[in-house]
Enzyme design. Structure first.
Site: not given
Ligand code: SAH
Length: 463
Positions: A226, A249, A271, A303-304, A333, A384
């Site tokens: 995150p 990203d 993006k 994130g993942d 996240a 999102m």
């Molecule tokens: N692959 C990512 C998600 C990508 S989609 C994961 O596993 O976390 C993008 C969304 O992830 C964002 O709109 C938000 O909802 C969430 N997100 C990703 N990083 C974040 C963070 N540091 N804090 C809060 N939400 C996060």
């Protein structure tokens, strides 16, 4: 950065130090590791320093400093442990063109001496601009333990071998060669058989690399977590450490990109939801192209990578192009966010399943099994979900969800500017809009922060 770290060439140059007691000795011990010409000026000189003079490690001028004493000096140290005397001698040295350091007087010094880890010719300099000497010492101790004592010898002998390695093409093959030397076969040979074994080890490794035929590139699809670099997996760190190209990203933080190999090409394929973006097909093509050029590509995703990461599109492109890849998971996240509100994603007698849902998909606001979600105790992590908050709120209420169901919005999870906003389903909008979120945010439906105090505070703030 108020102090810029550099390595100064001092071999054969003058370094002058005024002072003859403990502070002087501490600095001299460091300075004697260099090939500089050291001059110590002091009326009283400790016996230890006198001994160093008899061993030709330095020259002593046995009186108080006078104008002319610092001529042609590259560096000057005032180490008299006496503020007035230090100021006097520093003024002389400054007028004579030396860079000055006054021991224990950061404000009046023109340079500072870092904490040093010495594996000559490999030296690590650690500085905190005077802010945290304890921290510098801890980092030094950590590195001292981590860097093998043989590193200096390996680097010295390795340097003499550099020309032989020219037979290997620049790039990955050469890097593989040096990294197995410094971190694998080299230290092992040194430990087992001593310095004499190093050159034969180099020769064997070189033969092996010449024979190795694998020059195909490959792709690591890596989860960056995150945002907090400490939430990276070791595998992710290692991949970054070896990457030729990093394609990341928008949500990947600078602190994580910092960890990429210094020579790596860094490409932002950022993006933004609903916003301008690099087309997914262009990103796919970019990854494939770099891999086909024989590069080690790290495709770094927030994130993942397997959670709302459009991973499968990239995998399909790689498979179609016959490029090798592996997936390195990351902390999504939801996992990091739920930890930071002191809750569990699942809990006995509350919810035996949890949904990861997205607020919108390629077609607009995403539809879900609202009826199931509206049941008491259900938990969902909404990704999102900023723009879709009103839609989600409306759908859930319509399907009979309790308006008082706790909802928690967490912005910038694991980053310095993380914000936790506790609210309820009925309040989700306007709370979301009023919060003025600028960073990524995840919304938990059905979870409140464990810390009730924080809850009422943020509720007041955003109600
Ligand atoms: N692959 C990512 C998600 C990508 S989609 C994961 O596993 O976390 C993008 C969304 O992830 C964002 O709109 C938000 O909802 C969430 N997100 C990703 N990083 C974040 C963070 N540091 N804090 C809060 N939400 C996060």
């Amino acid at each position: 950065m108020q102090h810029f770290p550099i390595f100064l060439a001092v071999a054969g140059r003058r370094i002058v130090l005024s002072g003859g007691a403990d502070a002087a000795m501490a600095k001299l011990r460091l300075l004697m590791k260099t090939e500089a010409k050291l001059t110590v000026i002091a009326a009283d000189v400790a016996p230890e320093i006198q001994r160093w003079a008899t061993q030709d490690k330095l020259t002593i001028i046995n009186r108080a400093m006078q104008p002319g004493d610092a001529l042609c000096a590259a560096l000057f140290y005032a180490a008299n442990e006496d503020d007035a005397e230090d100021a006097r001698v520093a003024a002389i040295a400054n007028a004579e063109g030396a860079l000055i350091n006054i021991v224990d007087n950061l404000a009046d010094s023109q340079f500072i001496t870092p904490a040093i880890v010495d594996r000559d010719p490999v030296t690590v300099a650690i500085g905190t601009e005077g802010a945290a000497p304890v921290l510098a010492r801890a980092i030094k101790a950590d590195l001292e333990a981590r860097l093998p004592q043989s590193l200096g010898a390996l680097a010295r002998i390795g340097k003499t071998f550099r020309h032989a390695v020219d037979v290997l093409p620049m790039g990955r093959k050469r890097r593989n060669f040096w990294s197995s030397f410094y971190f694998g076969a080299g230290p092992k040979a040194f430990e087992e058989k001593g310095a004499a074994a190093i050159v034969p080890t180099l020769e064997t490794l070189l033969d092996q690399q010449i024979m190795a035929t694998d020059t195909a590139g490959h792709v690591d699809l890596v989860g960056a977590g995150p945002g907090d670099p400490e939430l990276l997996t070791l595998k992710a760190r290692n991949a970054l450490d070896k990457a030729d190209v990093v394609i990341h990203d928008r949500l990947v933080t600078p602190g994580i990109l910092e960890l990429a190999r210094r020579e790596a090409i860094i490409i932002d394929a950022g993006k933004e939801g609903f916003g301008p973006s690099m087309a997914q097909s262009d990103i796919d093509a970019l990854i494939v192209e770099h891999a086909q050029n024989g590069h080690h590509v790290v495709r770094l995703k927030a994130g993942d990578p397997t959670v709302f990461g459009r991973l499968d599109e990239e995998i399909e492109a790689l498979e179609a192009a016959d490029v090798r890849y592996r997936i390195i998971p990351g902390i999504t996240a939801a996992s990091a966010a739920v930890a930071n509100i002191g809750q569990s994603l699942t809990k006995r007698n509350r919810n035996s399943s949890v949904r990861l849902i997205t607020g919108h998909d390629t077609k607009g606001y995403a539809d879900h099994d609202w009826k199931a979600l509206a049941a008491p105790g259900e938990v969902a992590a909404i990704y999102m979900g900023k723009k879709s908050a009103r839609f989600i709120q409306g759908r859930l209420l319509m399907h009979g969800a309790n308006p008082a169901t706790p909802v928690t919005i967490i912005e910038n999870v694991s980053r310095a500017d993380q914000r936790i906003i506790a609210t309820t389903l009925v309040e989700l909008e306007p709370t979301m809009s009023n919060a003025g979120l600028t960073g990524p945010a995840i919304t938990f439906y059905g979870l409140a922060p464990r810390d009730a105090a924080a809850q009422s505070l943020t509720l007041k703030e955003f109600a």
